[in-house]
Design an enzyme around this catalytic site. Structure first.
Site, PDB file in Angstrom:
ATOM      1  N   ASP A 128      -6.260   7.225   8.557  1.00 11.88           N
ATOM      2  CA  ASP A 128      -6.320   5.998   9.356  1.00 11.88           C
ATOM      3  C   ASP A 128      -5.198   5.902  10.376  1.00 11.88           C
ATOM      4  OD1 ASP A 128      -4.117   5.440   7.784  1.00 11.88           O
ATOM      5  OD2 ASP A 128      -4.985   3.687   6.792  1.00 11.88           O
ATOM      6  N   SER A 144       0.810  -1.212   0.000  1.00 10.37           N
ATOM      7  CA  SER A 144       0.000   0.000   0.000  1.00 10.37           C
ATOM      8  C   SER A 144       0.847   1.267   0.000  1.00 10.37           C
ATOM      9  CB  SER A 144      -0.942   0.005   1.214  1.00 10.37           C
ATOM     10  OG  SER A 144      -0.208  -0.145   2.421  1.00 10.37           O
ATOM     11  N   HIS A 172      -1.336   4.634   7.391  1.00 14.74           N
ATOM     12  CA  HIS A 172      -0.681   4.918   6.112  1.00 14.74           C
ATOM     13  C   HIS A 172      -0.238   6.376   6.058  1.00 14.74           C
ATOM     14  CE1 HIS A 172      -3.066   1.291   5.115  1.00 14.74           C
ATOM     15  NE2 HIS A 172      -2.043   1.019   4.334  1.00 14.74           N
TER      16      HIS A 172
END
Length: 341
Positions: free
Chosen positions: A242, A82, A245
């Site tokens: 979040d 990610s 990240h």
């Protein structure tokens, strides 16, 4: 056991098919193991799961400033998890792949065609499938991987084996390879102690072992973990919504760290300096170099030779450098031009 020794054992186990040092074997104790497992489950509930796709920027061509009409685009791919995909931002230009591509275009005065096969949730074992999606003729591959290997408690030797195989395959195809090593997971606030301390230790050990495997396979690494760790710990704007990240600012910091090594890999000029207060650019065994890189932010580790020899009694020779672009890039990502390939 020193970090250099531990990293060498992991890399050796990866090369010869052993299990290596288990993810929890170095902390020991049934009670502690139970605590770690319970805290891991709690952290997973606190960290939101990815529900949307990251900006892809797949199959796009990026130009910055005046480019030569006579030169074809440089071919670049970004692989990994990610962080490589740029999860958490909304716009393609905020992803690390596009930022690196734009920086290369500004210095090379050429377009850069970007293939992005990075996937949210990917682990090192996912790299083989990502490689299958990359066309031939690649000039540069950028890999960012490792965080999910740590959080899913995959044996370090297994993680390193998959990464080493990916770098070997890319180099066999003629691509230059730059790997951003495992980030410092000790900066993630949803992780409580002692899980946070263990995550930091495991991620740094994995980063050092990754460095050994990548350098021995013909690539080079940049230590992202210790670059972003203190920065992320002090500046929460580096995290996305979040709190796990990176934000756009965080991805920009990662891209800025990796860009000079990407430029040098492509034969473009960079300025270099030694690493550490008393350091020189002398060669050292790759395990020693890997361990030192884990403690110095933004450090590149790459293979070198000593008196015409690639290695010595303690393994492959490597050198540590801090790089910056030469001439300095002054591009603004907001002013780039993009087109579909």
């Amino acid at each position: 056991m020193s970090r250099a020794t531990r990293a060498r054992r992991i890399a050796t186990a990866a090369a010869y098919g052993g299990g290596g040092i288990g993810a929890l074997g170095m902390v020991g104790g049934a009670a502690l193991y139970g605590l770690i497992v319970s805290q891991t489950k709690l952290a997973r509930r606190r960290i939101p799961q990815a529900t949307v796709l990251a900006p892809a920027a797949h199959g796009t061509t990026w130009t910055v400033g005046d480019v030569s009409p006579d030169l074809p685009p440089l071919q670049m791919a970004i692989l990994g998890d990610s962080t490589a995909a740029g999860y958490g931002v909304q716009l393609d230009p905020d992803t690390p792949g596009v930022r690196i591509a734009c920086g290369i275009s500004a210095v090379a005065e050429r377009p850069v065609q970007l293939v992005n096969v990075a996937l949210v949730g990917a682990k090192s074992m996912s790299l083989a499938a990502q490689l299958a999606e990359i066309p031939s003729g690649l000039d540069l591959a950028v890999i960012m991987i490792g965080a999910n290997d740590v959080t899913h408690r995959i044996k370090p030797a297994e993680s390193v084996r998959h990464l080493g195989a990916a770098v070997t395959a890319l180099r066999a195809q003629g691509a230059q390879v730059v790997v951003g090593t495992c980030p410092d997971l000790g900066t993630i606030r949803p992780l409580a102690q002692p899980l946070r301390s263990m995550a930091r230790r495991l991620s740094r050990n994995l980063a050092a072992a990754q460095t050994i495997a990548v350098v021995e396979a013909g690539g080079r690494t940049v230590s992202l973990g210790d670059l972003l760790g203190p920065l992320f710990a002090e500046r929460q704007d580096m995290f996305g919504e979040d709190q796990f990240h990176p934000s756009a600012a965080g991805y920009a910091a990662a891209a800025e760290a990796m860009l000079p090594s990407c430029l040098d890999a492509l034969g473009l000029d960079t300025q270099t300096s030694a690493v550490g207060p008393l350091a020189t650019q002398r060669a050292r065994p790759v395990a020693k170099a890997a361990a030192k890189a884990a403690a110095h932010p933004g450090t590149e580790v790459a293979a070198t030779e000593v008196h015409g020899r690639a290695g010595g009694r303690r393994g492959r020779w490597a050198r540590l450098l801090r790089r910056r672009p030469q001439p300095p890039t002054t591009h603004q990502v907001e002013h780039v031009a993009a087109s579909s390939a």
